[in-house]
Design a protein around this motif. Structure first.
Motif, short mmCIF file in Angstrom:
data_model
loop_
_atom_site.label_atom_id
_atom_site.label_comp_id
_atom_site.label_asym_id
_atom_site.label_seq_id
_atom_site.Cartn_x
_atom_site.Cartn_y
_atom_site.Cartn_z
N THR A 253 0.78 -1.24 -0.07
CA THR A 253 -0.16 -0.09 -0.15
C THR A 253 1.01 1.15 0.09
O THR A 253 0.80 2.30 0.89
CB THR A 253 -0.81 0.09 1.21
N VAL A 305 -6.77 -3.86 1.10
CA VAL A 305 -6.94 -2.61 0.52
C VAL A 305 -7.47 -2.77 -0.88
O VAL A 305 -6.70 -3.23 -1.77
CB VAL A 305 -5.89 -1.44 0.53
N TYR A 313 -6.61 5.15 2.59
CA TYR A 313 -5.25 5.32 2.67
C TYR A 313 -4.27 6.13 2.18
O TYR A 313 -3.37 6.57 2.70
CB TYR A 313 -4.92 3.61 2.22
#
Length: 323
Positions: A253, A305, A313
């Motif tokens: 991420t 995610v 995020y």
């Protein structure tokens, strides 16, 4: 008498230079010094590790009476060992190491143990982890399961899969790849048609994917051990005019991955909270330097995610940068 007083003053001033400050308490002189922490990062050219490094630097600035020195091991276990030896000789109160290679890390813990300097492993364990004060990492096996289960479901549990692996001497690579195999084994209509390392690197991930595409392999899913290699694969897929025809997933991420995720080019990534781990490592090092007890293992659980989560995020990264 005057000569004696002069010599005493010179001695105190010299001690002040080396320890940082002298405080007067109850008519006595109390010498205090900064806690010195050494940090070895396996390779700062690794995107995810560079973010962890930045977070450690930012957090360290907020600490009083703590001096943190950072070094880059450049992906070389021998360099890393020499750096640890330097930290020990320079009087470090605690050392944080992101090991280059778990299987080559015993000399590091041996040196620290012999010198009685507490040492902490970050994002990768030592070979003899019991000789360390603590181990801080995310659950690599869980991250691989989250990534692969999502991709399997997205593909209706069928299709040809290629696996892009990180460095072969890295435990995260081993555990994530192991997780992929376990998930795929549950679904008879999914098959691994190729797997090869690209050393956590975007350019190598791109070159590997180009080779696979040029070979004529029928590929439906690319599962990568990290986002950088996933992005490299996506670049090769896009150049071949196959964007949207091959589903790609990653782990970490990173900000770049979130851009790909939000645009729909990356199907999924996994958040392992590098900032949280980085801060925890510094906090743990300060505690052990003070002689306080700490957890032997601090393992962070990961979060899946998806494109719908991208903005959430992205906001997290913005807050970290602001700090």
């Amino acid at each position: 008498m005057k000569k004696f007083l002069s010599m005493t003053l010179i001695t105190v001033m010299t001690m002040c230079l080396f320890t940082g400050c002298v405080q007067k308490t109850n008519n006595t002189l109390k010498i205090s010094k900064k806690i010195r922490i050494g940090v070895c990062i396996a390779n700062i050219n690794d995107k995810f590790l560079s973010y962890m490094l930045n977070e450690m630097k930012n957090y360290s600035k907020s600490l009083n009476d703590v001096e943190v020195v950072f070094v880059d091991s450049k992906g070389d276990s021998n360099i890393q060992l020499a750096q640890v030896e330097n930290f020990i000789s320079e009087g470090a109160d605690a050392i944080i190491v992101n090991p280059v290679d778990t299987n080559s890390s015993k000399p590091i813990t041996d040196k620290a143990k012999a010198a009685k300097v507490p040492i902490i492993s970050l994002n990768e364990p030592f070979q003899i982890q019991n000789d360390a004060a603590s181990y801080i990492d995310s659950d690599s096996k869980q991250s691989g399961i989250l990534e692969m289960e999502y991709l399997a479901k997205k593909m209706n549990f069928k299709g040809n899969v290629v696996i892009i692996m990180g460095r072969m001497d890295n435990e995260a690579q081993r555990l994530r790849t192991e997780a992929y195999h376990e998930v795929i084994a549950k679904y008879p209509d999914m098959k691994i048609v190729a797997m090869q390392p690209a050393d956590w690197n975007r350019a190598r991930g791109m070159a590997l994917m180009q080779n696979w595409l040029e070979s004529g392999k029928q590929i439906d899913v690319v599962v990568a051990n990290n986002d950088e290699m996933a992005i490299g694969a996506l670049k090769a897929i896009e150049a071949a005019g196959k964007l949207g025809k091959i589903t790609v997933g990653g782990i970490d991420t990173t900000p770049d991955a979130l851009d790909y995720l939000k645009s729909g080019r990356l199907a999924v990534t996994v958040f392992q909270d590098g900032a949280g781990q980085a801060k925890c490592a510094i906090e743990t090092a300060v505690k052990v330097a003070k002689g306080e007890s700490v957890e032997k293992r601090v393992i962070w659980q990961n979060e899946l995610v998806t494109p719908e989560d991208a903005d959430k995020y992205i906001d997290k990264w913005g807050k970290w940068k602001a700090n």
